[in-house]
Motif scaffolding. Structure first.
Motif, PDB file in Angstrom:
ATOM      1  N   PHE A 176      31.227  45.566  43.420  1.00 58.03           N
ATOM      2  CA  PHE A 176      31.133  44.313  44.191  1.00 58.03           C
ATOM      3  C   PHE A 176      31.529  43.103  43.342  1.00 58.03           C
ATOM      4  O   PHE A 176      30.836  42.084  43.287  1.00 58.03           O
ATOM      5  CB  PHE A 176      29.704  44.130  44.737  1.00 58.03           C
ATOM      6  CG  PHE A 176      29.261  45.253  45.625  1.00 58.03           C
ATOM      7  CD1 PHE A 176      29.737  45.361  46.933  1.00 58.03           C
ATOM      8  CD2 PHE A 176      28.383  46.221  45.148  1.00 58.03           C
ATOM      9  CE1 PHE A 176      29.327  46.416  47.753  1.00 58.03           C
ATOM     10  CE2 PHE A 176      27.972  47.275  45.957  1.00 58.03           C
ATOM     11  CZ  PHE A 176      28.450  47.366  47.256  1.00 58.03           C
ATOM     12  N   ARG A 177      32.657  43.237  42.655  1.00 64.07           N
ATOM     13  CA  ARG A 177      33.205  42.151  41.840  1.00 64.07           C
ATOM     14  C   ARG A 177      34.675  41.959  42.183  1.00 64.07           C
ATOM     15  O   ARG A 177      35.313  42.825  42.780  1.00 64.07           O
ATOM     16  CB  ARG A 177      33.061  42.458  40.346  1.00 64.07           C
ATOM     17  CG  ARG A 177      31.634  42.737  39.903  1.00 64.07           C
ATOM     18  CD  ARG A 177      31.560  42.989  38.415  1.00 64.07           C
ATOM     19  NE  ARG A 177      30.250  43.483  38.012  1.00 64.07           N
ATOM     20  CZ  ARG A 177      29.897  43.740  36.757  1.00 64.07           C
ATOM     21  NH1 ARG A 177      30.766  43.548  35.770  1.00 64.07           N
ATOM     22  NH2 ARG A 177      28.685  44.190  36.486  1.00 64.07           N
ATOM     23  N   VAL A 178      35.193  40.836  41.761  1.00 59.85           N
ATOM     24  CA  VAL A 178      36.626  40.601  41.951  1.00 59.85           C
ATOM     25  C   VAL A 178      37.373  41.309  40.825  1.00 59.85           C
ATOM     26  O   VAL A 178      36.828  41.473  39.725  1.00 59.85           O
ATOM     27  CB  VAL A 178      36.947  39.096  41.940  1.00 59.85           C
ATOM     28  CG1 VAL A 178      36.279  38.408  43.130  1.00 59.85           C
ATOM     29  CG2 VAL A 178      36.512  38.443  40.641  1.00 59.85           C
ATOM     30  N   PRO A 179      38.605  41.739  41.058  1.00 62.29           N
ATOM     31  CA  PRO A 179      39.365  42.445  40.019  1.00 62.29           C
ATOM     32  C   PRO A 179      39.491  41.666  38.720  1.00 62.29           C
ATOM     33  O   PRO A 179      39.498  42.260  37.632  1.00 62.29           O
ATOM     34  CB  PRO A 179      40.720  42.678  40.677  1.00 62.29           C
ATOM     35  CG  PRO A 179      40.410  42.742  42.140  1.00 62.29           C
ATOM     36  CD  PRO A 179      39.317  41.736  42.354  1.00 62.29           C
ATOM     37  N   SER A 180      39.587  40.349  38.821  1.00 62.92           N
ATOM     38  CA  SER A 180      39.740  39.554  37.606  1.00 62.92           C
ATOM     39  C   SER A 180      38.505  39.664  36.706  1.00 62.92           C
ATOM     40  O   SER A 180      38.625  39.612  35.474  1.00 62.92           O
ATOM     41  CB  SER A 180      39.989  38.084  37.966  1.00 62.92           C
ATOM     42  OG  SER A 180      38.902  37.566  38.719  1.00 62.92           O
ATOM     43  N   ALA A 181      37.321  39.826  37.317  1.00 63.68           N
ATOM     44  CA  ALA A 181      36.103  39.956  36.527  1.00 63.68           C
ATOM     45  C   ALA A 181      36.103  41.292  35.771  1.00 63.68           C
ATOM     46  O   ALA A 181      35.639  41.368  34.630  1.00 63.68           O
ATOM     47  CB  ALA A 181      34.878  39.860  37.426  1.00 63.68           C
TER      48      ALA A 181
END
Length: 302
Positions: free
Chosen positions: A30-35
């Motif tokens: 549940f994170r964005v790919p950049s993270a």
């Protein structure tokens, strides 16, 4: 010095390896790919080591990256187990239960209970030990065990809760080729004393030792357990009393023979299980309740 390899970083690497992409790992966590990319890049910078080979179209783990994930999964598993154990301990569950079984008993029924317990509570360790005569009580008094099964005699102090398991009968038995088989019954103590008595050594370390079935002046062969005593009888090494429920098969097959004695006294022993009254552990309570329900199986042939 703190390590740059954090639990969060290990979770990210684990997700990437399992999902085979940064994007899929981001969805799972549940994170964005950049993270996800930032976590990996920072870990590589802090370590000074490349974890992914980016020379190819699709990033692949380096040898070091594979090693970190492999070892990291063990750390993640241990952390999850520790968290679970902490919560269970706060709820009254022990991390380990120590069970001491007297040598006179069959272990199989207890193993069956342990298997049932492990299916429900696999995170709790079980430690099983074997003692003889006073050694069973000694292990409880010295806090080497939490529950003793098959203890004989009275408890040594009032700190223990005791529950009877039942009585076992003992018979005087020898190998079918032992000279006593050819003696005219009933056999006298004088004749018995001509042969060594097979004795199980009391395993008590601190409490006074106990023994049974000995005649003054009779030589003895001392063995460590009831199982070894039965083996010695079968080999014709000596004589003595054996628990009837442990040798019914050998009596039926004729390998062992009971000998009528002139001074034949009924020999039986009451067995109990005991534990410390102040021990409120839930694993202990589970075994105490379960053993009460199946006590007869402990002193019957399997």
């Amino acid at each position: 010095m703190s390590s740059p390899i954090t639990l969060d970083a290990l979770k990210v690497l684990d997700a990437i390896e399992r999902k085979k992409s940064f994007a899929a790992a981001a969805d799972e966590l549940f994170r964005v790919p950049s993270a996800i990319s930032y976590t990996v890049n920072k870990l590589e910078d802090d370590l000074g080591i490349a974890l992914f080979d980016r020379s190819k179209r699709k990033a692949e783990l380096t040898t070091v990256g594979k090693m970190i994930i492999e070892q990291g999964r063990l750390i993640l598993k241990a952390t999850d187990e520790l968290t679970h154990m902490a919560k269970q301990s706060a709820d009254g569950w022990e991390s380990e239960l120590r069970i001491c079984i007297d040598s006179v008993l069959l272990f199989q029924p207890i193993y069956t209970l342990i298997a049932q317990f492990q299916k429900e509570y696999p995170w709790i360790n079980i430690r099983v030990s074997e003692e003889v005569f006073g050694g069973t009580w000694d292990s409880l008094v010295a806090d080497r065990s939490d529950l003793i099964i098959g203890a004989t005699g009275d408890p040594y102090n009032s700190d223990f809760a005791v529950h009877p398991l039942g009585d076992i009968d003992f018979v005087f038995a020898v190998a079918n080729d032992h000279p006593l088989v050819n003696e005219q019954p009933p056999v006298s103590n004088k004749t018995i004393k001509e042969y060594p008595s097979i004795v199980v050594a009391d395993s008590s370390r601190n409490l006074p030792g106990r023994s049974a079935g000995l005649l003054d002046g009779q030589s003895r062969i001392t063995v460590p357990t009831v199982e070894k005593k039965i083996e010695a009888h079968l080999l014709g090494l000596g004589v003595g009393y054996l628990p009837l429920f442990r040798i019914e098969a050998q009596l039926e097959s004729g390998e062992l023979v009971t000998i009528p004695l002139a001074n034949d006294e009924s020999r039986n022993s009451e067995l109990s299980m005991a534990w410390r009254k102040d021990n409120q552990g839930k694993a202990l309570a589970w075994f105490v309740n379960s053993i009460q329900e199946m006590a007869a199986e402990l002193i019957e042939p399997s």
